[in-house]
Each structure stands twice: as structure tokens, then as C-alpha cells.
Design an enzyme around this catalytic site. Structure first.
Site, PDB file in Angstrom:
ATOM      1  N   ASN A   1       0.722  -1.411  -0.231  1.00  0.00           N
ATOM      2  CA  ASN A   1      -0.129  -0.195   0.231  1.00  0.00           C
ATOM      3  C   ASN A   1       0.697   1.365  -0.059  1.00  0.00           C
ATOM      4  OD1 ASN A   1      -2.286  -1.537   0.029  1.00  0.00           O
ATOM      5  ND2 ASN A   1      -2.570  -1.213   1.783  1.00  0.00           N
TER       6      ASN A   1
ATOM      7  N   CYS B   1      -3.408  -9.123   5.635  1.00  0.00           N
ATOM      8  CA  CYS B   1      -2.873  -9.093   3.741  1.00  0.00           C
ATOM      9  C   CYS B   1      -1.760  -8.117   3.551  1.00  0.00           C
ATOM     10  CB  CYS B   1      -4.209  -7.886   3.082  1.00  0.00           C
ATOM     11  SG  CYS B   1      -4.003  -6.793   3.828  1.00  0.00           S
ATOM     12  N   HIS B   2      -1.194  -8.226   4.294  1.00  0.00           N
ATOM     13  CA  HIS B   2       0.713  -7.701   3.931  1.00  0.00           C
ATOM     14  C   HIS B   2       0.366  -6.103   3.499  1.00  0.00           C
ATOM     15  CE1 HIS B   2       1.032 -11.986   5.623  1.00  0.00           C
ATOM     16  NE2 HIS B   2       0.483 -11.975   4.265  1.00  0.00           N
ATOM     17  N   CYS B   3      -0.761  -5.884   3.953  1.00  0.00           N
ATOM     18  CA  CYS B   3      -0.346  -4.762   3.458  1.00  0.00           C
ATOM     19  C   CYS B   3      -0.449  -4.498   1.618  1.00  0.00           C
ATOM     20  CB  CYS B   3       1.008  -3.007   3.744  1.00  0.00           C
ATOM     21  SG  CYS B   3       0.123  -2.556   4.775  1.00  0.00           S
ATOM     22  N   ALA B   4      -0.389  -5.667   1.543  1.00  0.00           N
ATOM     23  CA  ALA B   4      -0.955  -5.720  -0.227  1.00  0.00           C
ATOM     24  C   ALA B   4      -2.665  -6.332  -0.599  1.00  0.00           C
ATOM     25  CB  ALA B   4       0.196  -7.037  -0.562  1.00  0.00           C
TER      26      ALA B   4
END
Ligand code: PMP
Length: 460
Positions: A115, A396-399
């Protein structure tokens, strides 16, 4: 590489921690904790005092910029700026370029970004520039769901003569994919975008947060315009991100932060402000002095940790780090972490219901593996691993874009990630724990839904 020797520099093995969440943050070596303590002897601000303590601290701080430049094979410290992290460094580029975008321009990024390399461009295109009446489009290139590869044809279609900037990850923190940066450079060069200086081609920004910790990165060879990484993923304490930018871009660009120390000595009057020389034009306000010094030393320590006994030592020194020394050290780290990742993938293939995401075994990837298990909530899986003493990260690991694009419901995967100090035993322990937790959770958990449309490099 003598991994046992490397591990002896860290506290976590003695605490029984299986530290396999390194894509989030790496562990700090004891030398750095001692260094921080010793730096308090000369504790003072930089560029703001005539005391010997301030002078010595300023020298160490400035020399840290040299180390960052040498690490990336940048021509000099004039190409380096420091921020709090990768996120802030990318935002700094956004603010630097903000006023240069012309109405009708576009930015091209990808669906596999963290992100921090999508949301700033979204914010710029959808919120900031429209408030000034300027329309700039944010375009997003697809990736192949089966292989995790960036769709270069799609990227090339999106890049046109109005593309000011291409922003791409050097290594995805979810898929592990390492997009081919030279090919992307060539696509950006061919765009036909006319720059202010009359030259043509789009700028290229690389988010190297997951690339720098396990690869040798030469910014001149890659010919990138901007590259950012976070030192807290590279053994250093929290709080320092490094931005490399071509010197002419920093010289011509507007700083993200205005204030003290970024101005020329005596160069401020009511009607005119002259800026400091590079790189200090980009160092407004009191910086994270100890963090910057420790971060540069962390890079030097990486070389010492992975080099054979008897090789020259670099940690306690300000000698310029030759490119060949950095390259050799990082090739060692890359080879080690690659073999760990392959081991994890081989084990993953034998676990019923497990699917991993991103490149297949044998294709280059960052040293991480994100996976789901049919019928098991990834968060419960990571919590179960924690009960087994294995540190994983689920979410979501910022993905977020990539998880949504894959149709994952919930939009989450469980991820294990490895570092230079990870041992093969750690990986075996972690994968055994995955096997046990999956066995315990699978009959109980409801089946996950909505995961159609994707395939993985792993067996299901
Ligand atoms: N980009 C990538 C690929 C990352 O993995 C991360 C950290 N997870 C970031 C950017 C952001 O790093 P930071 O939180 O240090 O700003």
C-alpha cells in the site's frame, strides 16, 4: 555462510524464538545495541553546535550517508535522503514531484504493490491534485495469478507519452515476485514522455523494501530514478528509511519538508530562501541521528557477519565500502535465503490443502512464502503457529490490491519470511508446525470461500 556464527550475534535464538516474520522487521544484533549505548558518550545534535561531541556526532551522521550511497553504488551521498521508513520516502517523492505533474499526465503502478507504493499515488491522483484542478490518472498493471509474474505487456500498454512516473516494487512482500527492473526501465524509457528539460522518458521509482535485505542492488546499473528501503528490515533499529534519487532530480526537486538545516547558512530573508547543499536540502529539522548512524553500521555489520573468519571487518570503521565487498556479501545472503525458501516450498508441497502464492519453485523470489490452507482461516493458522513458538504473519500484509485481485476471502494469507540469520532448522521447525496446526485446525474450520480464479505455484 556460517549461520551458527551469525546467530551468535543475536538474542532471539537463546530465547527460543523461531523468528520467521522478517519481511515485517528483522532482529537487532547485539553490536548495534552496544553501539547505541556508546553513541551516548558524544550525545548531541548534528550541524548545531561547536562542541567536540556535536562535531563527532555530525561526522558519524554524515559518514552514514556515505555508507548508504556505497551500499547502493550511488555516485555519492548527494543522492541520499533519509526518512522514517520506506513509506515516508515514497511520500517524499510524491511531494517532490507533486507540482511537476501536468494536467492529463498519469502514474503507472502495479497490482502487487505494498500500500505504501499505491496509496500515495492514489491520494495524489484522487485527492491532492484534483483539489488544485489538475487531473492525473493512476493506472495499475496486472499480474499473472498463476505465476505471480508482473504482466509486462499490460504495463507496456499502460505506459504512454503522458506517463510521468512508473512505480514498481523490486520484490513483492506477498507474492515474492521480483519484477525485471531492467525491462521496466526500458519500458519507461520508451514512453515518449517529454520532460521539462526536453529529454524523453518516464521516471522510474522502485520500492526496494523487500529487495535490499536479500539482494545486491546497484542503482547505477539499474538506472533507477528513485529507490527506497527501510533499515529496520536490515538489522537496524526502527525509524530510518533511505531514499536514493538521481542527483539532478534532488537538485531540481522541491523538498517534502521545509525548515531548519535544509537552508543555506544565513540564506533566509523574508522574500527569499536559499537551500542547503545536497543532501542536507532534504534533511529539515533534527533527524533521527542515532538511528541513521546505527542503520549505516547495520549494513556494515551484514558484511562482517556473512564474511569468512579472517576477512577484513567493516563495522567499526568509516572506510569506504567497495562495491565488490557489498556485492559478495549480498550474494552470500541471497544464496542462503534462497535455499531456505526452496526448503520451505518443498515442505509446503507435502502439506495437504496448502496453496502458496507467487512464483513456482526454481523461479527467483524474495525469501518469503505466503500461503492459505483450504478450510483454515489464515489468522487462526498464524495464531496456532505462535502457540508452537513459530512467528508468522497473517493478513493482507498491506498488499491489499493483490489479495483482492486474487479473490481471497477473507483477503488474507499466512506468511513465513526468512533472513540471513535464519537456519535450515528454523525452516524445518516452522514447516513441521504448519503441518501440525493444519492437521488440528482443518477438520474444525469452515471451508474458505471465494478463492476461485487463482492457482498457485504449490500443490493443493
Ligand atoms: N514496501 C514493501 C514491499 C514492504 O514490504 C514494506 C514493509 N512491509 C513497505 C513498503 C513499507 O515499509 P515501512 O513500513 O518500513 O514503511
Amino acid at each position: 555462510m556460517d549461520v551458527d556464527r551469525v546467530r551468535s550475534h543475536f538474542a532471539f535464538p537463546d530465547l527460543g524464538r523461531v523468528a520467521t516474520n522478517n519481511a515485517a522487521t528483522s532482529q537487532p544484533p547485539r553490536e548495534l545495541l552496544r553501539l547505541l549505548e556508546s553513541l551516548t558518550e558524544d550525545y548531541d545534535n548534528v550541524h548545531r553546535g561547536q562542541s567536540s561531541a556535536s562535531r563527532r556526532t555530525s561526522e558519524r551522521f554524515e559518514s552514514a550517508y556515505d555508507t548508504f550511497a556505497q551500499w547502493l553504488n550511488a555516485p555519492s551521498r548527494r543522492s541520499i535522503a533519509t526518512y522514517r521508513n520506506t513509506t515516508e520516502a515514497i511520500n517524499a517523492v510524491m511531494y517532490m514531484l507533486l507540482t511537476q505533474f501536468r494536467d492529463g499526465d498519469n502514474v503507472v503502478t502495479t497490482m502487487m504493490e505494498h500500500n505504501s507504493n499505491f496509496v500515495p499515488w492514489y491520494g495524489m491522483c484522487h485527492e491532492i491534485l484534483p483539489a488544485f484542478g489538475r487531473r492525473v490518472e493512476c493506472r495499475v498493471a496486472r499480474f499473472d495469478h498463476a505465476t505471480g509474474a508482473l504482466d509486462l505487456e499490460h504495463l507496456a500498454e499502460l505506459v504512454d507519452e503522458r506517463t510521468k512516473l512508473v512505480c514498481v516494487t523490486g520484490a513483492s512482500n506477498f507474492l515474492g515476485t521480483k519484477p525485471p527492473l531492467r525491462t521496466i526501465r526500458a519500458i519507461a524509457d520508451r514512453s515518449g514522455y517529454v520532460r521539462d528539460d526536453g529529454r524523453t522518458g518516464s521516471l522510474l521509482l522502485v520500492d526496494a523494501a523487500q529487495l535490499v535485505p536479500s539482494s545486491f542492488v546497484d542503482v547505477q546499473q539499474l538506472d533507477v530514478d528513485f529507490l527506497a528501503f527501510s533499515c529496520h528490515k536490515m538489522l537496524a533499529p526502527f525509524g530510518v528509511g533511505v531514499l536514493y534519487a538521481k542527483e539532478q532530480l534532488l537538485a531540481a526537486g522541491r523538498p517534502f519538508l521545509y525548515g531548519g538545516d535544509m537552508v543555506a547558512e544565513g540564506g533566509v530573508s523574508v522574500d527569499r530562501v536559499d537551500y542547503n547543499d545536497l543532501p542536507w536540502k532534504y534533511a529539515a529539522g533534527t533527524p533521527n541521528i542515532l538511528g541513521v548512524i546505527a542503520s549505516a553500521r547495520a549494513l556494515r555489520l551484514v558484511v562482517d557477519l556473512v564474511s569468512p573468519e579472517g576477512a577484513p571487518r567493516w563495522f567499526d570503521d568509516d572506510r569506504p565500502l567497495p562495491r565488490s565487498v557489498v556485492a559478495q556479501a549480498m550474494h552470500r545472503v541471497g544464496g542462503h535465503t534462497r535455499s531456505l525458501t526452496e526448503l520451505a516450498m518443498q515442505e509446503a508441497m507435502t502439506i495437504d490443502g496448502l496453496r502458496w502464492y507467487g512464483p513456482a519453485l526454481g523461479t527467483p523470489r524474495a525469501p518469503l512464502l505466503a500461503f492459505t490452507v483450504d478450510g483454515v482461516d489464515p489468522i487462526r493458522l498464524a495464531e496456532g503457529l505462535n502457540l508452537e513458538g513459530v512467528e508468522a504473519r497473517a493478513g493482507c500484509h498491506c498488499a491489499t490490491l493483490a489479495h483482492r485481485d486474487l479473490g481471497l476471502n477473507p483477503p488474507a494469507t499466512c506468511r513465513l519470511s526468512f533472513a540471513l540469520y535464519t537456519s535450515a532448522d528454523d525452516v524445518a521447525l516452522a514447516m513441521d508446525a504448519v503441518r501440525r496446526v493444519v492437521r488440528d485446525l482443518r477438520p474444525l474450520a469452515p471451508r474458505a470461500t471465494g478463492a476461485g480464479g487463482w492457482t498457485s505455484g504449490g500443490r493443493s
